[in-house]
Design an enzyme around this catalytic site. Structure first.
Site, mmCIF file in Angstrom:
data_model
loop_
_atom_site.group_PDB
_atom_site.id
_atom_site.type_symbol
_atom_site.label_atom_id
_atom_site.label_comp_id
_atom_site.label_asym_id
_atom_site.label_seq_id
_atom_site.Cartn_x
_atom_site.Cartn_y
_atom_site.Cartn_z
ATOM 1 N N HIS A 60 0.838 -1.198 0.000
ATOM 2 C CA HIS A 60 0.000 0.000 0.000
ATOM 3 C C HIS A 60 0.871 1.245 0.000
ATOM 4 C CE1 HIS A 60 0.529 1.435 4.190
ATOM 5 N NE2 HIS A 60 0.545 0.158 4.546
ATOM 6 N N ASP A 80 -0.193 9.047 4.536
ATOM 7 C CA ASP A 80 0.179 8.025 3.567
ATOM 8 C C ASP A 80 1.445 7.265 3.948
ATOM 9 O OD1 ASP A 80 1.453 10.419 1.100
ATOM 10 O OD2 ASP A 80 1.200 10.579 3.248
ATOM 11 N N THR A 81 1.439 6.662 5.110
ATOM 12 C CA THR A 81 2.446 5.671 5.482
ATOM 13 C C THR A 81 2.421 4.549 4.446
ATOM 14 O OG1 THR A 81 2.071 6.135 7.816
ATOM 15 C CG2 THR A 81 3.100 4.026 7.289
ATOM 16 N N VAL A 82 3.576 3.974 4.121
ATOM 17 C CA VAL A 82 3.616 2.874 3.150
ATOM 18 C C VAL A 82 3.879 1.557 3.859
ATOM 19 C CG1 VAL A 82 4.431 4.426 1.345
ATOM 20 C CG2 VAL A 82 6.104 3.100 2.667
#
Length: 414
Positions: A42, A228-230
């Protein structure tokens, strides 16, 4: 791959999943050699504009390909998930590694963690500066811990922060990276814009409520607070799972703040199947770190995945353990998202006894406006990507979306 989806309001939970499988199927404990493995990534839960949708999808495709390349070469899940995270951190469009949000002092401090479902070891760094790929430090901490005790019987660290994390990384062969090269034009312009708004708010001295509104406005303009951490979750050819997460944290955060991406049970979780658990599970989260820390959402979702119906279990976990959590009762909007996979080895009823299928069920859910994901098996020629969005008219932080699919990986029992 089959696909499924469902969107639900908090007040009206529902589940339309029909392609799950039951614990009562013939799940075996033999060692499985499945065809390569599977990865789900993600690029964050937050807001993904249509104008940048192509870039977000492209980085997810590249991350999936990097992980699958590792899996096809025989790498373990923890190595493949690290490769995926490095690709996500290197993108200027994600809030991790390169291009991360700047804090109040105009500096970049990153968080990252990784968990190996086979050994159950965990590695994490918090508020680290001057390192291009924080996930490499987290992975190195995990690897070093697996070697056992240090001299004089000392316990090796699994979580380091700040300057100590940076110096440890350099001593273990991870090269330093000039902090000024970590920022991008986008992150610098966002910082300047947010700083001007904060200065204006302070001059106006309009009171607590106005300050709160200004902060919220600043967050929304900078991508829903840049939540928006991945992250990524992987199952390898041996059936091992791993999960990882990386983040630059909230925009204009206080120096030294550490978000969920570094906290045990909050940013990621991975656990191989055992006598007590029929399924191997891996989870990676994204969103408002404080909300995810106070609910330990990664571990909660992993535990929920042992239920017979994974789709319904995740739906209930997101609603009961997150949106309606008593630990977040004072919050008017609860913002976060998760990606989840679970797998089970099942003998094919109409095949040779030594042929086995690994059933991989993968899901994502979010309460934010959108969440960008990508997924790929080692049997696929290319990755699939998708930007999941809340239904029109729903309120972020009070509603959720949930989607996913099923992948069957064939293999031979040793």
């Amino acid at each position: 791959m089959e696909s499924l989806n469902n969107c639900a309001e908090e007040q009206q939970p529902s589940s339309v999943m029909t392609n799950s499988w039951s614990k009562q199927e013939a799940c075996k404990s033999q060692k499985l050699k499945c065809a390569g493995g599977f990865v789900l990534v993600h690029a964050g839960a937050g807001y993904h504009s249509e104008s940048k949708a192509k870039e977000y999808k492209h980085v997810c495709k590249r991350a999936c390909q990097r992980a699958v390349d590792q899996l096809r070469a025989g790498a373990l899940a923890v190595e493949a998930v690290t490769a995926a995270l490095v690709e996500l951190e290197d993108s200027p469009f994600t809030n991790a590694g390169m291009g991360s949000n700047l804090n109040l002092s105009g500096e970049i401090e990153c968080d990252a963690s990784i968990m190996d479902g086979k050994s159950l070891h965990f590695g994490a760094v918090g508020a680290i500066s001057g390192i291009k790929n924080p996930v490499l430090v987290a992975n190195c901490l995990l690897s070093e811990a697996q070697k056992g005790k240090l001299s004089a019987g000392r316990i090796p660290p699994c979580f380091l922060v700040g300057r100590g994390a940076h110096d440890w990384a350099v001593r273990h062969g991870i090269p330093p990276w000039p902090s000024e090269k970590m920022a991008t034009k986008f992150s610098l312009s966002a910082y300047k814009r947010n700083k001007r708004k904060m200065e204006l708010a302070e001059k106006m001295d309009a009171g607590q409520n106005q300050t709160k509104k200004t902060r919220q406005s600043s967050e929304n303009e900078n991508g829903s607070g840049c939540l928006d951490t991945v992250g990524a979750v992987v199952v390898d050819s041996e059936g091992n799972v791993a999960a990882a997460v990386s983040s630059g944290g909230l925009a204009m955060k206080h120096p030294g703040r550490v978000g969920q991406a570094a906290h045990y049970g909050c940013g990621c979780w991975a656990e191989n199947a055992c006598n007590m658990n029929s399924y191997s599970t891996a989870v990676s989260t994204s969103g408002c770190g404080e909300h995810l820390i106070r609910t330990m959402l990664a571990r909660e979702c992993s535990a929920a995945m042992q239920s017979e119906d994974a789709h319904q279990a995740l739906l209930e976990a997101m609603q009961n353990k997150f949106i309606s959590s008593p630990f977040l009762a004072s919050e008017d909007r609860v913002l976060g998202g998760v990606i989840v996979l679970r797998c089970c080895r099942c003998v094919e009823a109409q095949s040779s006894p030594n042929i086995q299928a690994a059933m991989v069920e993968f899901l994502w859910s979010h309460t934010t406006e959108s969440m960008c994901v990508g997924y790929m098996s080692a049997q696929d020629s290319k990755a699939k990507t998708h930007i999941s969005r809340l239904p029109p008219g729903t309120v972020p932080g009070q509603s959720l979306a949930i989607e996913g699919g099923v992948c069957r990986l064939m293999g031979i029992v040793d």
